[in-house]
Scaffold this active site. Structure first.
Site, mmCIF file in Angstrom:
data_model
loop_
_atom_site.group_PDB
_atom_site.id
_atom_site.type_symbol
_atom_site.label_atom_id
_atom_site.label_comp_id
_atom_site.label_asym_id
_atom_site.label_seq_id
_atom_site.Cartn_x
_atom_site.Cartn_y
_atom_site.Cartn_z
ATOM 1 N N SER A 14 11.483 -0.541 -2.683
ATOM 2 C CA SER A 14 10.421 0.244 -2.066
ATOM 3 C C SER A 14 10.969 0.782 -0.751
ATOM 4 C CB SER A 14 9.204 -0.647 -1.829
ATOM 5 O OG SER A 14 8.212 0.050 -1.116
ATOM 6 N N LYS A 38 10.973 3.442 -5.364
ATOM 7 C CA LYS A 38 9.616 3.813 -4.934
ATOM 8 C C LYS A 38 9.710 4.416 -3.552
ATOM 9 C CE LYS A 38 5.885 0.834 -3.494
ATOM 10 N NZ LYS A 38 4.987 -0.256 -3.918
ATOM 11 N N LYS A 49 7.663 5.892 -0.318
ATOM 12 C CA LYS A 49 6.370 5.933 0.374
ATOM 13 C C LYS A 49 6.099 7.368 0.818
ATOM 14 C CE LYS A 49 5.315 1.490 0.460
ATOM 15 N NZ LYS A 49 4.055 0.942 -0.061
ATOM 16 N N ASP A 87 4.403 6.090 -3.582
ATOM 17 C CA ASP A 87 3.299 5.188 -3.206
ATOM 18 C C ASP A 87 2.653 5.745 -1.939
ATOM 19 O OD1 ASP A 87 1.499 3.173 -2.684
ATOM 20 O OD2 ASP A 87 2.992 1.573 -2.454
ATOM 21 N N GLU A 97 1.399 5.738 -6.980
ATOM 22 C CA GLU A 97 0.648 4.515 -6.698
ATOM 23 C C GLU A 97 -0.408 4.768 -5.627
ATOM 24 O OE1 GLU A 97 3.398 1.361 -5.877
ATOM 25 O OE2 GLU A 97 1.894 0.014 -5.050
ATOM 26 N N ASP A 115 -2.829 -0.278 -6.883
ATOM 27 C CA ASP A 115 -2.366 -1.454 -6.144
ATOM 28 C C ASP A 115 -3.590 -2.013 -5.389
ATOM 29 O OD1 ASP A 115 -1.354 -3.172 -4.189
ATOM 30 O OD2 ASP A 115 0.216 -1.844 -3.465
ATOM 31 N N LYS A 152 -0.027 -7.941 -7.429
ATOM 32 C CA LYS A 152 0.483 -8.779 -6.338
ATOM 33 C C LYS A 152 -0.392 -10.023 -6.349
ATOM 34 C CE LYS A 152 1.800 -4.896 -3.386
ATOM 35 N NZ LYS A 152 1.519 -4.159 -2.142
ATOM 36 N N GLY A 162 5.293 -6.160 -4.075
ATOM 37 C CA GLY A 162 5.831 -7.040 -3.041
ATOM 38 C C GLY A 162 5.108 -6.824 -1.725
HETATM 39 O O1 OSB Z 1 1.955 -0.848 -1.007
HETATM 40 O O2 OSB Z 1 3.340 -1.921 -2.164
HETATM 41 C C1 OSB Z 1 2.848 -1.675 -1.066
HETATM 42 C C2 OSB Z 1 4.715 -3.607 1.661
HETATM 43 C C3 OSB Z 1 3.674 -3.947 2.494
HETATM 44 C C4 OSB Z 1 2.407 -3.512 2.188
HETATM 45 C C5 OSB Z 1 2.177 -2.746 1.041
HETATM 46 C C6 OSB Z 1 3.219 -2.422 0.189
HETATM 47 C C7 OSB Z 1 4.514 -2.822 0.530
HETATM 48 C C8 OSB Z 1 5.700 -2.480 -0.245
HETATM 49 C C9 OSB Z 1 6.897 -3.384 -0.062
HETATM 50 O O3 OSB Z 1 5.793 -1.494 -0.926
HETATM 51 C C10 OSB Z 1 7.461 -3.889 -1.319
HETATM 52 C C11 OSB Z 1 8.469 -4.983 -1.049
HETATM 53 O O4 OSB Z 1 8.068 -6.124 -0.740
HETATM 54 O O5 OSB Z 1 9.661 -4.697 -1.122
HETATM 55 MG MG MG Z 2 1.551 -0.169 -2.959
#
Ligand code: OSB
Ligand code: MG
Length: 375
Positions: A138, A164, A166, A192, A217, A242, A266, A294
């Site tokens: 991510s 992924k 952001k 995401d 996402e 999510d 999660k 995660g």
């Molecule tokens: O939206 O998936 C998410 C981390 C913190 C809060 C929200 C998200 C995330 C990540 C990190 O995308 C994923 C990871 O732990 O590598």
């Molecule tokens: Mg997410």
């Protein structure tokens, strides 16, 4: 029979190798709550609460989780006999709204304790069938498309099976288009948004349909299944939820109204393993693929994600990256590693979490601790 005698709660600080930015906030140093659970028979297990520093992802944060665990969650389990770890989530649900991450930290710890007591790997105890899981990365929001392209290229070279990216309004189509052009038509890319859009942005989001993304996402608000369904009807790209999926009922609603076609599970967000497995099973029956998200966990929380992702319907690579993606040094040994095929081995040859906890290191990193006992 499991009966908890003591829970030691601590907060540690762990600095990320690089800051992680999403549409709703940025983190450079994690504040992580760790739990050590002790059974009346003397068995122990460590767990992690995945609540973040601020209530920007969900309404929980480490400080609310601390209060919830000490005041409400721990008193519901300490000294109580559970014949199966599967009974804990029901006991924590009764007349007790929300605080899923606080509940999950205890519920999952009890699963690990049960694995210790039974002498089995955690993954086996919860129904895992895979010996290795596929891993994605991510990538936080980057300053320019060029920087993003370099990070995504490096990730694919390391073997990651999903990248992924952001996004937020203004850092979306241009960034993803640059990644698609640089990395080729077959690169496993997704986006995401962490709730950063509204239905008024539908035209903008439809531009992403040309980029052949695996999914987008959580584009819209966390509690808005209705508008996600409207948006999904306008998009070819599958929506993955999510933040919206806080339990099996919400997953059922998603399927009923068509708010998405993929679920990110999660375990912290949904209150633990029993609920995660219920969502997994529901999605399997409906042909909805799931993957494990995660929360920038330490190696302790990661052990739980690895175990969960070994269940059969986790058919999409998860945000379960190896330790070195996050930390100069993790809290566990061996650290979590990934092979060049983007796979992490499920530690099936070991009992419980399958990793050694570096307690001395945790002691050095601890900034506060509280011991909770049977009243
Ligand atoms: O939206 O998936 C998410 C981390 C913190 C809060 C929200 C998200 C995330 C990540 C990190 O995308 C994923 C990871 O732990 O590598
Ligand atoms: Mg997410």
């Amino acid at each position: 029979m499991i009966r908890l005698e003591k829970i030691t709660l601590r907060e540690i600080r762990l600095t990320l190798k690089e800051p992680f930015r999403i549409s709703s906030g940025m983190v450079t140093e994690r504040r992580i709550a760790l739990l050590e659970l002790q059974d009346a028979g003397g068995a122990t297990a460590w767990s992690e609460c995945v609540a973040g520093e601020w209530p920007n992802y969900s309404s929980e944060a480490i400080d609310t989780a601390w209060v919830a665990i000490t005041h409400w969650v721990a008193p519901r389990v300490l000294g109580i006999g559970f014949s199966s770890p599967g009974d804990v989530s029901g006991a924590l649900a009764r007349d007790f709204r929300g605080h899923n991450m606080a509940k999950a930290a205890v519920e999952m710890g009890i699963w690990a304790l049960a694995a210790e007591i039974d002498g089995v790997p955690l993954a086996r105890l919860i129904g895992g069938t895979r010996a290795e899981i596929e891993t994605g990365i991510s990538l936080g929001i980057q300053p320019t498309p060029e920087v993003l392209v370099e990070k995504a290229r490096a990730a694919l070279a390391l073997g990651y099976r999903k990248v992924k990216i952001k996004i937020e309004p203004g850092r979306d189509v241009e960034y993803l288009r640059a990644a698609r052009q640089a990395l080729g038509p077959g690169a496993p890319l997704m986006a995401d948004a962490n709730n950063a859009y509204t239905l008024a942005d539908a035209d903008r989001l439809r531009e992403l349909d040309d980029l052949n993304l695996m999914m987008i996402e959580q584009p819209l608000a966390c509690d808005d299944l209705v508008r996600h369904a409207e948006l999904q009807r306008l998009l070819r790209t599958p929506i993955c939820l999510d933040e919206s999926i806080t339990g099996v009922d919400r997953a059922e609603d998603m399927i009923t109204v068509g708010s998405g076609r993929i679920v990110n599970i999660k375990p912290g967000r949904v209150g633990g393993f029993a609920e995660s497995v219920a969502i997994h099973d529901l999605c399997a029956r409906h042909g909805i693929p799931v993957w494990c998200g995660g929360m920038l966990e330490s190696g302790i929380g990661r052990a739980y994600n690895v175990a969960l992702a070994s269940l059969p319907n986790f058919t999409i690579p998860g945000d379960v990256s190896p330790s070195a993606r996050y930390w100069e040094r993790d809290l566990v040994s061996p650290e979590w590693t990934m092979d060049i095929g983007g796979r992490i081995r499920v530690p099936l040859e070991r009992v419980g979490l399958g990793v050694e906890i570096d307690v001395e290191r945790i002691n050095q990193l601890t900034v506060r601790a509280e011991t909770l006992r049977v009243a």
